[in-house]
Scaffold this active site. Sequence first.
Site, PDB file in Angstrom:
ATOM      1  N   HIS A 129      83.437  -2.415  64.742  1.00 31.24           N
ATOM      2  CA  HIS A 129      82.419  -3.315  64.179  1.00 31.24           C
ATOM      3  C   HIS A 129      83.082  -4.590  63.687  1.00 31.24           C
ATOM      4  CE1 HIS A 129      78.702  -0.595  63.396  1.00 31.24           C
ATOM      5  NE2 HIS A 129      79.260  -0.344  64.557  1.00 31.24           N
TER       6      HIS A 129
ATOM      7  N   TYR B  44      73.802  -3.289  54.209  1.00 32.05           N
ATOM      8  CA  TYR B  44      73.858  -2.920  52.783  1.00 32.05           C
ATOM      9  C   TYR B  44      72.732  -3.678  52.082  1.00 32.05           C
ATOM     10  CZ  TYR B  44      78.613  -1.033  53.478  1.00 32.05           C
ATOM     11  OH  TYR B  44      79.704  -0.309  53.892  1.00 32.05           O
TER      12      TYR B  44
ATOM     13  N   PRO C 258      81.208   5.241  47.086  1.00 32.03           N
ATOM     14  CA  PRO C 258      81.309   5.006  48.529  1.00 32.03           C
ATOM     15  C   PRO C 258      80.897   3.606  48.995  1.00 32.03           C
ATOM     16  CG  PRO C 258      79.485   6.496  48.036  1.00 32.03           C
ATOM     17  CD  PRO C 258      80.222   6.287  46.762  1.00 32.03           C
TER      18      PRO C 258
ATOM     19  N   LYS D  60      85.892   3.041  51.004  1.00 31.10           N
ATOM     20  CA  LYS D  60      87.351   3.042  50.824  1.00 31.10           C
ATOM     21  C   LYS D  60      87.985   4.432  50.662  1.00 31.10           C
ATOM     22  CE  LYS D  60      88.325  -1.220  51.081  1.00 31.10           C
ATOM     23  NZ  LYS D  60      87.892  -1.196  52.464  1.00 31.10           N
TER      24      LYS D  60
ATOM     25  N   TYR E 157      87.006  -5.545  52.469  1.00 33.54           N
ATOM     26  CA  TYR E 157      86.270  -4.542  53.247  1.00 33.54           C
ATOM     27  C   TYR E 157      87.097  -4.043  54.430  1.00 33.54           C
ATOM     28  CZ  TYR E 157      82.272  -2.129  55.303  1.00 33.54           C
ATOM     29  OH  TYR E 157      81.437  -1.164  55.811  1.00 33.54           O
TER      30      TYR E 157
HETATM   31  P1  FAD Z   1      88.505  16.243  50.519  1.00 34.22           P
HETATM   32  O1  FAD Z   1      87.842  15.736  51.727  1.00 34.22           O
HETATM   33  O2  FAD Z   1      87.684  16.560  49.311  1.00 34.22           O
HETATM   34  O3  FAD Z   1      89.336  17.548  50.948  1.00 34.22           O
HETATM   35  C1  FAD Z   1      89.943  18.414  49.981  1.00 34.22           C
HETATM   36  C2  FAD Z   1      90.048  19.803  50.570  1.00 34.22           C
HETATM   37  O4  FAD Z   1      90.711  20.661  49.623  1.00 34.22           O
HETATM   38  C3  FAD Z   1      88.681  20.435  50.828  1.00 34.22           C
HETATM   39  O5  FAD Z   1      88.629  20.919  52.155  1.00 34.22           O
HETATM   40  C4  FAD Z   1      88.569  21.531  49.794  1.00 34.22           C
HETATM   41  O6  FAD Z   1      87.796  22.642  50.245  1.00 34.22           O
HETATM   42  C5  FAD Z   1      90.023  21.883  49.565  1.00 34.22           C
HETATM   43  N1  FAD Z   1      90.279  22.512  48.258  1.00 34.22           N
HETATM   44  C6  FAD Z   1      89.705  22.235  47.060  1.00 34.22           C
HETATM   45  N2  FAD Z   1      90.193  23.030  46.094  1.00 34.22           N
HETATM   46  C7  FAD Z   1      91.106  23.832  46.690  1.00 34.22           C
HETATM   47  C8  FAD Z   1      91.939  24.868  46.212  1.00 34.22           C
HETATM   48  N3  FAD Z   1      91.925  25.253  44.918  1.00 34.22           N
HETATM   49  N4  FAD Z   1      92.755  25.499  47.083  1.00 34.22           N
HETATM   50  C9  FAD Z   1      92.773  25.129  48.402  1.00 34.22           C
HETATM   51  N5  FAD Z   1      91.999  24.158  48.909  1.00 34.22           N
HETATM   52  C10 FAD Z   1      91.184  23.512  48.062  1.00 34.22           C
HETATM   53  N6  FAD Z   1      85.411   7.063  52.465  1.00 34.22           N
HETATM   54  C11 FAD Z   1      85.671   6.050  53.353  1.00 34.22           C
HETATM   55  O7  FAD Z   1      86.851   5.681  53.496  1.00 34.22           O
HETATM   56  N7  FAD Z   1      84.684   5.428  54.086  1.00 34.22           N
HETATM   57  C12 FAD Z   1      83.378   5.788  53.934  1.00 34.22           C
HETATM   58  O8  FAD Z   1      82.531   5.250  54.665  1.00 34.22           O
HETATM   59  C13 FAD Z   1      83.048   6.823  52.980  1.00 34.22           C
HETATM   60  N8  FAD Z   1      81.781   7.247  52.803  1.00 34.22           N
HETATM   61  C14 FAD Z   1      81.517   8.300  51.970  1.00 34.22           C
HETATM   62  C15 FAD Z   1      80.216   8.716  51.824  1.00 34.22           C
HETATM   63  C16 FAD Z   1      79.907   9.777  50.969  1.00 34.22           C
HETATM   64  C17 FAD Z   1      78.470  10.208  50.815  1.00 34.22           C
HETATM   65  C18 FAD Z   1      80.954  10.463  50.259  1.00 34.22           C
HETATM   66  C19 FAD Z   1      80.641  11.630  49.350  1.00 34.22           C
HETATM   67  C20 FAD Z   1      82.261  10.056  50.411  1.00 34.22           C
HETATM   68  C21 FAD Z   1      82.556   8.972  51.246  1.00 34.22           C
HETATM   69  N9  FAD Z   1      83.872   8.540  51.431  1.00 34.22           N
HETATM   70  C22 FAD Z   1      84.123   7.471  52.271  1.00 34.22           C
HETATM   71  C23 FAD Z   1      84.974   9.204  50.715  1.00 34.22           C
HETATM   72  C24 FAD Z   1      85.735  10.239  51.571  1.00 34.22           C
HETATM   73  O9  FAD Z   1      84.840  11.157  52.126  1.00 34.22           O
HETATM   74  C25 FAD Z   1      86.775  10.978  50.712  1.00 34.22           C
HETATM   75  O10 FAD Z   1      87.552  10.033  50.032  1.00 34.22           O
HETATM   76  C26 FAD Z   1      87.686  11.896  51.562  1.00 34.22           C
HETATM   77  O11 FAD Z   1      86.993  13.059  51.934  1.00 34.22           O
HETATM   78  C27 FAD Z   1      88.945  12.321  50.793  1.00 34.22           C
HETATM   79  O12 FAD Z   1      89.683  13.243  51.570  1.00 34.22           O
HETATM   80  P2  FAD Z   1      90.615  14.328  50.867  1.00 34.22           P
HETATM   81  O13 FAD Z   1      91.227  15.097  51.994  1.00 34.22           O
HETATM   82  O14 FAD Z   1      91.519  13.670  49.887  1.00 34.22           O
HETATM   83  O15 FAD Z   1      89.630  15.230  50.018  1.00 34.22           O
HETATM   84  C1  PHB Z   2      78.717   6.243  56.091  1.00 32.52           C
HETATM   85  O1  PHB Z   2      78.469   5.949  57.263  1.00 32.52           O
HETATM   86  O2  PHB Z   2      78.633   7.409  55.666  1.00 32.52           O
HETATM   87  C2  PHB Z   2      79.116   5.167  55.149  1.00 32.52           C
HETATM   88  C3  PHB Z   2      79.349   3.890  55.642  1.00 32.52           C
HETATM   89  C4  PHB Z   2      79.714   2.882  54.758  1.00 32.52           C
HETATM   90  C5  PHB Z   2      79.805   3.139  53.413  1.00 32.52           C
HETATM   91  C6  PHB Z   2      79.585   4.416  52.932  1.00 32.52           C
HETATM   92  C7  PHB Z   2      79.230   5.445  53.806  1.00 32.52           C
HETATM   93  O3  PHB Z   2      80.127   2.127  52.566  1.00 32.52           O
END
Ligand code: FAD
Ligand code: PHB
Length: 388
Positions: free
Chosen positions: A72, A200, A292, A296, A383
Amino acid sequence: MRTQVAIIGAGPSGLLLGALLSKAGIDNVIVEQRSADYVLGRIRAGVLEQVAVDLLDEVGIGARMHAEGLPHDGFDLCFDDRRHRIDLHGLTGKRVMVYGQTEVTRDLMDARRASGRPTVYEAADVGVHGFEGKAPGVRYVKDGARHEIQCDFIAGCDGFHGVCRASVPQDKLALHEKVYPFGWLGLLADVPPVSHELIYVNHPRGFALCSQRSRTRSRYYVQCALDDQVEHWSDDAFWAELKRRLPADTAAQLTTGPSIEKSIAPLRSFVAEPMRFGRLFLAGDAAHIVPPTGAKGLNLAATDVGYLSQSLVDYYQGHEQGIATYSERCLRRIWRAERFSWWMTSLMHRFPDNGSFDHKMQSAELDYLVNSPAAMTALAENYVGLPL
Ligand code: FAD
Ligand code: PHB
C-alpha cells in the site's frame, strides 16, 4: 532437555526469534501454552512495515507474503465526512505491506515444522527460574508429566499476560501505562474492501477503520465502550454503525456480509523497563503494548527480536556488548512508536470526558495535518516506520 535459548510463546515474536536463531545455527526450543490452532485463530494485526518484511525475507519465509500481500502506497484520513489521502510513498519513498498476522504466523509455523526444531504446544504451568544466575531453566507440564529445560538464555515472547515479565522481581521493573476509556470492536468478513487503501475515520459517533486482508476479505473496526460486549453486536448492527461513521458515498459502496470473526480489543499504552534481567530478555507484547491505531505492535515485536537475535549471535561469537545494550536499543525505538500510537489514538477517537474545546482541537489538528506537507510527512514517516 538442554538448549541454548528457551523461547516462551509462539506468537509472531517467539516464532520469528526461533527462525532467526535457527538460521544462525543457535539451538532453541519454543514453549507455548496454547494449541497452534488457537494461536492462528486470534485475528490481530494487518499492516507490516518494511523492516518487518525484511526480517521475514531474511528467514526465507517471504514468498507467500510477496505473492499474496498487498503493498500500500497510502491511506485515507477521514473527518467532517471527507476523505484526505496521505501519500505515504510520495512523502517518504516507502510503502507498507498489508498481510495478516495470521498469515505471518502460519508461514512461520510451517517453516518451523519443516526445520524439525522443537515446539511444545499446550504446555501448562510454565515457569521460568534461575535467570539472575548462570543456569536459567524453564519448567512446564505436558500431558500430565513435568518437564524441565536447561538453557543459556530465556526469551520472554509470551505477550502482555505472560509469565516472564511477571517472574521479574517487581522492584526491578518500571511500568508505564495508560488505559484508554474505549475499545475496538472488529469484524472480519469475506467481502471485497470498500476501498483499495485503508481509511481511518474520526467521526462524532467515534473512530472507525476500514482495513483488509486481501481483495476478497475485509477487516473493519468501530470504537466501542470499554464495557461493551461482542454478544450485544449482531452483524447487522455492526454494519449499520460502520456506515453511519463513513461519508455517504463511501457507505454506499460498502459490501456487507456475514462475519467470520468478531471481537473487542481494549486499547492500552504500556512499557516495562528494562527489557533484560540477567539471562532473561523480554520481547514484543511481553514488554510493551501500543494501541492499534498506529499499526505498530507487530512491527515493534519484529524489531525487538531482530535486535535480540543479533545480540545472541554476537554473544556466541564472544561479544557481550549486544546483550548489554539490547534493552536500551529497543526502548529508544519503542518510545518513539508509543508516542506515535498515542498521538494517532488521541487525534482519531472520541474520549468520553472531552468537551467542545477538545473536539475543536482535534478538528484544527486534522485540518492542519492535511494542509501541511511538513505535518503530513511527519505522520507518513512514522506510519511507514522510523529507520532502525
Ligand atoms: P502475542 O501475539 O500475544 O503472542 C504471545 C504468545 O505467548 C501467545 O501465543 C500466548 O498464548 C503465549 N503465552 C502467553 N503466556 C504464556 C505462558 N505462560 N507460557 C507459554 N506461552 C504463553 N500490530 C501491528 O504491527 N499492526 C497492526 O495492524 C496491528 N493491529 C492490531 C489490531 C488488534 C485488534 C490488536 C489486538 C493488535 C494489533 N496489533 C497490530 C498488535 C499485534 O497483534 C501484537 O503486537 C503482536 O501480536 C505481538 O506479538 P507477540 O508475539 O509479542 O505477542
Ligand atoms: C488491521 O487490519 O487489523 C489493522 C490495520 C491497521 C491498524 C490496525 C489494525 O492501524
